[in-house]
Write a protein that holds these residues in place. Sequence first.
Motif, short mmCIF file in Angstrom:
data_model
loop_
_atom_site.label_atom_id
_atom_site.label_comp_id
_atom_site.label_asym_id
_atom_site.label_seq_id
_atom_site.Cartn_x
_atom_site.Cartn_y
_atom_site.Cartn_z
N PRO A 131 0.82 -1.23 0.00
CA PRO A 131 0.00 0.00 0.00
C PRO A 131 0.85 1.27 0.00
O PRO A 131 0.44 2.28 -0.57
CB PRO A 131 -0.84 -0.12 1.28
CG PRO A 131 -0.08 -1.10 2.14
CD PRO A 131 0.57 -2.05 1.19
N GLN A 132 2.02 1.22 0.63
CA GLN A 132 2.87 2.41 0.67
C GLN A 132 3.37 2.75 -0.73
O GLN A 132 3.46 3.92 -1.10
CB GLN A 132 4.06 2.18 1.61
CG GLN A 132 4.95 3.41 1.77
CD GLN A 132 6.07 3.19 2.76
OE1 GLN A 132 6.12 2.19 3.46
NE2 GLN A 132 6.99 4.14 2.83
N LEU A 133 3.70 1.73 -1.50
CA LEU A 133 4.15 1.95 -2.88
C LEU A 133 3.05 2.61 -3.70
O LEU A 133 3.32 3.54 -4.48
CB LEU A 133 4.56 0.63 -3.52
CG LEU A 133 4.92 0.68 -5.01
CD1 LEU A 133 6.14 1.56 -5.23
CD2 LEU A 133 5.14 -0.72 -5.56
N VAL A 134 1.83 2.15 -3.52
CA VAL A 134 0.70 2.73 -4.25
C VAL A 134 0.58 4.22 -3.93
O VAL A 134 0.39 5.05 -4.82
CB VAL A 134 -0.61 1.99 -3.89
CG1 VAL A 134 -1.80 2.69 -4.54
CG2 VAL A 134 -0.53 0.54 -4.34
N GLN A 135 0.72 4.55 -2.66
CA GLN A 135 0.62 5.95 -2.24
C GLN A 135 1.77 6.77 -2.81
O GLN A 135 1.57 7.91 -3.25
CB GLN A 135 0.61 6.02 -0.72
CG GLN A 135 0.36 7.42 -0.17
CD GLN A 135 0.24 7.43 1.34
OE1 GLN A 135 0.45 6.40 1.99
NE2 GLN A 135 -0.09 8.58 1.90
N GLU A 136 2.97 6.21 -2.80
CA GLU A 136 4.13 6.93 -3.31
C GLU A 136 4.03 7.23 -4.80
O GLU A 136 4.46 8.29 -5.26
CB GLU A 136 5.40 6.11 -3.03
CG GLU A 136 5.79 6.04 -1.57
CD GLU A 136 6.94 5.07 -1.34
OE1 GLU A 136 7.33 4.38 -2.33
OE2 GLU A 136 7.43 4.99 -0.20
#
Length: 246
Positions: free
Chosen positions: A201-206
Amino acid sequence: MTARTAIVVGVGAQQGLGAALCRRFAAQGYHVLVAGRTEAKLNKVVATIRAAGGSAEAVRTDATREADVLRLFDRGMSPGDGRAPVDLIVSNPGNNQRLDFREVSVETFEDFWRAGCLSGFLVGREAARRLVPFGRGTVIFTGASASLRGKPGFAHFAAAKAGLRAIAQSMAREYGPFGLHVAHVIIDGGIDGERLHSRFPQLVQERGENGLLSTEAIAEAYWQLHCQHPSAWTQELDLRPFKEQF
């Protein structure tokens, strides 16, 4: 007008590429054989298509098993209810995981090869057997940036995807003159689907807006490949977000 038939192999979650391809083809009037290993996921995709007025059926298929692929194509050639036999096929199975090369077991390497390459061979071979005699049809293979290069931690994945690319190229050269359009699509970047959202999920946000490939946008590109005039066929297409470096 007689409904035509499409096969999409490698369908999983509703928010995945396989499901998006099924919805796109069904929107064009195709009866879609929704093929994958998990029946519950297949049924959800079929229900969504039918709710939108489309036509689809689930066919539980392990694309690494020859008997399953033969049964799927038997159904595609005789779809029933006055429908035309299959003329659009997508081979979309795949898995990916970063692994230290020193820790890759023979079993793991073979599992990745079976999912990423053997499945494409089986689907491609049956597509050629069934469609070449009719002198028409489209077969599309889903590739990755690993189809072109091996990165650290992905030797097992790259080996499978490079093999799949070679199959697509050989098929295109052998059967293109007989009317079978064979295309290979390199997906260069993360797909904005359930897998990334649940695992990274952090990658998606980034990545931010349009930093990941939209499944619907990819599906549109596949549809346009199928619609190409035979005087200007694409054999290989690469797709990536505008933010992706290459």
